[in-house]
Motif scaffolding. Structure first.
Motif, PDB file in Angstrom:
ATOM      1  N   VAL A   7       0.756  -1.205  -0.035  1.00 22.10           N
ATOM      2  CA  VAL A   7       0.141   0.124  -0.125  1.00 22.10           C
ATOM      3  C   VAL A   7       0.983   1.300   0.168  1.00 22.10           C
ATOM      4  CG1 VAL A   7      -1.992  -1.266   1.190  1.00 22.10           C
ATOM      5  CG2 VAL A   7      -0.150  -0.022   2.538  1.00 22.10           C
ATOM      6  N   GLU A   8       2.143   1.280  -0.030  1.00 24.86           N
ATOM      7  CA  GLU A   8       3.032   2.336   0.215  1.00 24.86           C
ATOM      8  C   GLU A   8       4.293   2.253  -0.606  1.00 24.86           C
ATOM      9  OE1 GLU A   8       5.142   4.455   3.971  1.00 24.86           O
ATOM     10  OE2 GLU A   8       5.121   2.385   3.828  1.00 24.86           O
ATOM     11  N   ALA A   9       4.502   3.601  -1.453  1.00 28.13           N
ATOM     12  CA  ALA A   9       5.787   3.400  -2.352  1.00 28.13           C
ATOM     13  C   ALA A   9       6.073   4.885  -2.654  1.00 28.13           C
ATOM     14  CB  ALA A   9       5.457   2.669  -3.658  1.00 28.13           C
ATOM     15  N   ALA A  10       7.018   5.172  -3.457  1.00 26.26           N
ATOM     16  CA  ALA A  10       7.270   6.627  -3.616  1.00 26.26           C
ATOM     17  C   ALA A  10       8.314   6.493  -5.018  1.00 26.26           C
ATOM     18  CB  ALA A  10       8.293   7.172  -2.723  1.00 26.26           C
ATOM     19  N   GLY A  11       7.942   7.556  -5.728  1.00 25.60           N
ATOM     20  CA  GLY A  11       8.765   7.441  -7.226  1.00 25.60           C
ATOM     21  C   GLY A  11       8.355   8.615  -7.847  1.00 25.60           C
ATOM     22  N   VAL A  12       8.447   8.603  -9.128  1.00 21.79           N
ATOM     23  CA  VAL A  12       8.313   9.630 -10.185  1.00 21.79           C
ATOM     24  C   VAL A  12       7.021   9.330 -11.185  1.00 21.79           C
ATOM     25  CG1 VAL A  12       9.326  10.946 -11.989  1.00 21.79           C
ATOM     26  CG2 VAL A  12      10.720   9.957 -10.091  1.00 21.79           C
ATOM     27  N   VAL A  13       6.198  10.435 -11.235  1.00 22.57           N
ATOM     28  CA  VAL A  13       5.195  10.381 -11.927  1.00 22.57           C
ATOM     29  C   VAL A  13       5.572  10.585 -13.519  1.00 22.57           C
ATOM     30  CG1 VAL A  13       3.098  11.611 -12.830  1.00 22.57           C
ATOM     31  CG2 VAL A  13       3.673  11.417 -10.464  1.00 22.57           C
ATOM     32  N   GLU A  14       5.276   9.355 -14.544  1.00 22.32           N
ATOM     33  CA  GLU A  14       5.447   9.336 -15.824  1.00 22.32           C
ATOM     34  C   GLU A  14       4.651   9.825 -16.682  1.00 22.32           C
ATOM     35  OE1 GLU A  14       7.232   5.326 -16.454  1.00 22.32           O
ATOM     36  OE2 GLU A  14       9.036   6.328 -16.105  1.00 22.32           O
ATOM     37  N   ALA A  15       3.273   9.651 -16.349  1.00 26.51           N
ATOM     38  CA  ALA A  15       2.251  10.031 -17.375  1.00 26.51           C
ATOM     39  C   ALA A  15       1.118  10.527 -16.380  1.00 26.51           C
ATOM     40  CB  ALA A  15       1.877   8.988 -18.376  1.00 26.51           C
ATOM     41  N   VAL A  16       0.366  11.420 -16.956  1.00 26.69           N
ATOM     42  CA  VAL A  16      -1.278  11.708 -16.203  1.00 26.69           C
ATOM     43  C   VAL A  16      -2.048  11.586 -17.366  1.00 26.69           C
ATOM     44  CG1 VAL A  16       0.348  13.168 -14.694  1.00 26.69           C
ATOM     45  CG2 VAL A  16      -1.105  14.022 -16.641  1.00 26.69           C
ATOM     46  N   GLY A  17      -3.395  11.049 -16.601  1.00 28.11           N
ATOM     47  CA  GLY A  17      -4.686  11.283 -17.362  1.00 28.11           C
ATOM     48  C   GLY A  17      -5.290  12.091 -17.488  1.00 28.11           C
ATOM     49  N   GLU A  18      -6.493  12.264 -18.144  1.00 29.11           N
ATOM     50  CA  GLU A  18      -7.404  13.453 -18.368  1.00 29.11           C
ATOM     51  C   GLU A  18      -7.739  14.008 -16.998  1.00 29.11           C
ATOM     52  OE1 GLU A  18     -11.583  14.540 -20.282  1.00 29.11           O
ATOM     53  OE2 GLU A  18     -10.416  12.318 -20.890  1.00 29.11           O
TER      54      GLU A  18
ATOM     55  N   THR B 111       4.766  10.314  -3.310  1.00 29.33           N
ATOM     56  CA  THR B 111       4.597   9.107  -2.298  1.00 29.33           C
ATOM     57  C   THR B 111       3.064   8.961  -1.956  1.00 29.33           C
ATOM     58  OG1 THR B 111       5.248   8.286  -0.219  1.00 29.33           O
ATOM     59  CG2 THR B 111       4.725  10.718  -0.144  1.00 29.33           C
ATOM     60  N   TYR B 112       2.857   7.732  -1.629  1.00 32.19           N
ATOM     61  CA  TYR B 112       1.466   7.510  -1.012  1.00 32.19           C
ATOM     62  C   TYR B 112       1.307   6.419  -0.190  1.00 32.19           C
ATOM     63  CZ  TYR B 112       1.842   3.647  -4.390  1.00 32.19           C
ATOM     64  OH  TYR B 112       2.160   2.566  -5.115  1.00 32.19           O
ATOM     65  N   THR B 113       0.201   6.244   0.440  1.00 32.94           N
ATOM     66  CA  THR B 113      -0.081   5.068   1.028  1.00 32.94           C
ATOM     67  C   THR B 113      -1.525   4.882   0.994  1.00 32.94           C
ATOM     68  OG1 THR B 113       0.015   4.090   3.301  1.00 32.94           O
ATOM     69  CG2 THR B 113      -0.422   6.649   3.309  1.00 32.94           C
TER      70      THR B 113
ATOM     71  N   THR C  62       6.104   7.054   4.864  1.00 36.55           N
ATOM     72  CA  THR C  62       4.458   7.738   4.701  1.00 36.55           C
ATOM     73  C   THR C  62       3.599   6.881   5.533  1.00 36.55           C
ATOM     74  OG1 THR C  62       5.122   8.371   2.533  1.00 36.55           O
ATOM     75  CG2 THR C  62       2.840   8.314   2.698  1.00 36.55           C
ATOM     76  N   MET C  63       3.450   6.037   5.479  1.00 39.28           N
ATOM     77  CA  MET C  63       2.404   5.187   6.525  1.00 39.28           C
ATOM     78  C   MET C  63       2.799   5.256   7.854  1.00 39.28           C
ATOM     79  SD  MET C  63       0.991   1.174   6.590  1.00 39.28           S
ATOM     80  CE  MET C  63      -0.433   1.326   5.389  1.00 39.28           C
ATOM     81  N   ARG C  64       3.902   5.024   8.381  1.00 37.74           N
ATOM     82  CA  ARG C  64       4.262   4.983   9.505  1.00 37.74           C
ATOM     83  C   ARG C  64       4.345   6.528  10.195  1.00 37.74           C
ATOM     84  NH1 ARG C  64       7.681   1.473   6.603  1.00 37.74           N
ATOM     85  NH2 ARG C  64       7.931  -0.383   7.357  1.00 37.74           N
ATOM     86  N   GLY C  65       4.790   7.432   9.408  1.00 40.14           N
ATOM     87  CA  GLY C  65       4.847   8.775   9.863  1.00 40.14           C
ATOM     88  C   GLY C  65       3.564   9.449   9.796  1.00 40.14           C
ATOM     89  N   LEU C  66       2.451   9.267   8.901  1.00 38.96           N
ATOM     90  CA  LEU C  66       1.146   9.691   9.036  1.00 38.96           C
ATOM     91  C   LEU C  66       0.201   8.996  10.140  1.00 38.96           C
ATOM     92  CD1 LEU C  66       0.299  10.060   5.049  1.00 38.96           C
ATOM     93  CD2 LEU C  66       0.770  11.853   6.797  1.00 38.96           C
ATOM     94  N   THR C  67       0.658   7.687  10.462  1.00 36.74           N
ATOM     95  CA  THR C  67       0.079   7.092  11.499  1.00 36.74           C
ATOM     96  C   THR C  67       0.439   7.813  12.988  1.00 36.74           C
ATOM     97  OG1 THR C  67      -0.081   4.791  10.382  1.00 36.74           O
ATOM     98  CG2 THR C  67       0.145   4.901  12.945  1.00 36.74           C
ATOM     99  N   ALA C  68       1.878   7.793  13.040  1.00 40.95           N
ATOM    100  CA  ALA C  68       2.516   8.620  14.347  1.00 40.95           C
ATOM    101  C   ALA C  68       1.669  10.182  14.395  1.00 40.95           C
ATOM    102  CB  ALA C  68       3.981   8.848  14.075  1.00 40.95           C
TER     103      ALA C  68
END
Length: 324
Positions: free
Chosen positions: A62-73, A85-87, A121-127
């Motif tokens: 449920v958690e990862a970080a990276g680079v946006v390669e393409a966006v949709g409409e 990043t996201y969770t 991201t998950m741990r920090g937002l939980t804290a």
């Protein structure tokens, strides 16, 4: 080529498989993200075992970080090239790249690497929600924190110290005790040698603590309840040892008119404004070096099975990530 860890049935770590997958173009409201690091969380094991049911087959993580390669409409909040990043759901973070809803993404400030983001991201937002939203803690308060040397525990202890909140942490070994003390715990209880509730009473002059943060569940529930001060709050935010047992309302009265809550991170970050506020506070502390994110285990993504074995056996400390 893109690869992902998936599972077709619930069970032990051996149900996880490493597969080549096809990643298409993002649709309306979606983005394609190329991952640079993926978080390993105990919640991942809940999906794998079926404690959190999902329709199978499915991806993992449920958690990862990276680079946006393409966006949709219709996507305007992020653009190609943004570091994010996201969770949270949908599952599928254990992958080299994926298409997912853009609404789940949080932009990363330049001072925070993708590896650090995936570890926190998950741990920090939980804290963040534990300390900043769930109870009106104030300087001078003392809390009991189980799994104090874990990923969430190390962040909570450091953040609590910044807020003037004293932490009594529980740990399973001397190595973990040293780690917890070095990250802000005022006292540690070695729960395999000491009675947790009795020790908490000793450390608080018999009063108990106003809040217990318990991510363990079944094995610690009784001791957590017995550690509370009158009208205290038990926050059951994890079930590492199994689900919390059924609660008889009368036992809450007998324990001192105490309260029990079983929160989920999703309900504290569902509102974009609240999520941004919590993430902003977290990122500010980490970027300034006031909270350090300890990445003590790194794995190749294809070694997810071993990573889950290490996590469930208690061999890990701090945060764990998959590096790509």
């Amino acid at each position: 080529m893109a690869f992902a860890v998936r599972f077709r049935e619930t069970g032990g770590p051996d149900v996880l498989t490493w597969e080549e997958v096809t990643v298409g173009d993002p649709g309306p409201g979606e983005v394609r993200v190329r991952h640079e690091a993926v978080g390993l969380n105990f919640a991942d094991t809940y999906f794998r075992t079926g404690l959190y049911p999902v329709r199978l087959p499915d991806g993992m993580g449920v958690e990862a970080a990276g680079v946006v390669e393409a966006v949709g409409e219709g996507v305007t909040d992020v653009a190609a090239g943004d570091r994010v990043t996201y969770t949270g759901s949908p599952l599928g973070a254990y992958s080299t790249e994926r298409v997912m809803p853009a609404s789940h993404l949080i932009k990363l400030p330049p001072q925070i690497s993708c590896e650090t983001a995936a570890a926190m991201t998950m741990r920090g937002l939980t804290a963040a929600y534990l300390l900043r939203r769930i109870h009106p803690l104030k300087p001078g308060d003392t809390v009991l924190l189980h799994a104090a040397a874990g990923g969430v525990g190390l962040i909570v202890s450091q953040w609590a110290a910044l807020l003037g909140i004293r932490v009594i942490g529980t740990v399973s070994s001397e190595e973990k005790a040293e780690l917890a003390l070095a990250h802000g715990c005022e006292h540690v209880i070695r729960y395999r040698q000491e009675n947790v509730a009795e020790r908490v009473r000793e450390l608080t002059g018999g009063a108990g603590v106003p809040v217990v943060f318990d991510s363990i569940g079944k094995d610690t529930f009784a001791g957590s309840l017995a550690s509370l001060a009158r009208r205290g709050l038990l926050v059951c935010f994890g079930t590492a040892s199994g689900p919390v047992p059924p609660i008889d309302a009368m036992q809450l009265a007998v324990a001192g008119s105490v309260f029990v809550t079983r929160p989920a991170l999703a309900d504290y970050i569902a509102d974009p404004a609240e999520r941004a506020a919590l993430a902003g506070e977290l990122f500010e502390h980490v970027a300034a070096g006031r909270i350090k994110i300890e990445i003590n285990q790194r794995y190749d993504l294809k070694d997810a099975e071993q990573a889950h074995r290490d996590l469930e056996s208690g061999r890990t400390t701090g945060s764990s990530v998959f590096v790509l």
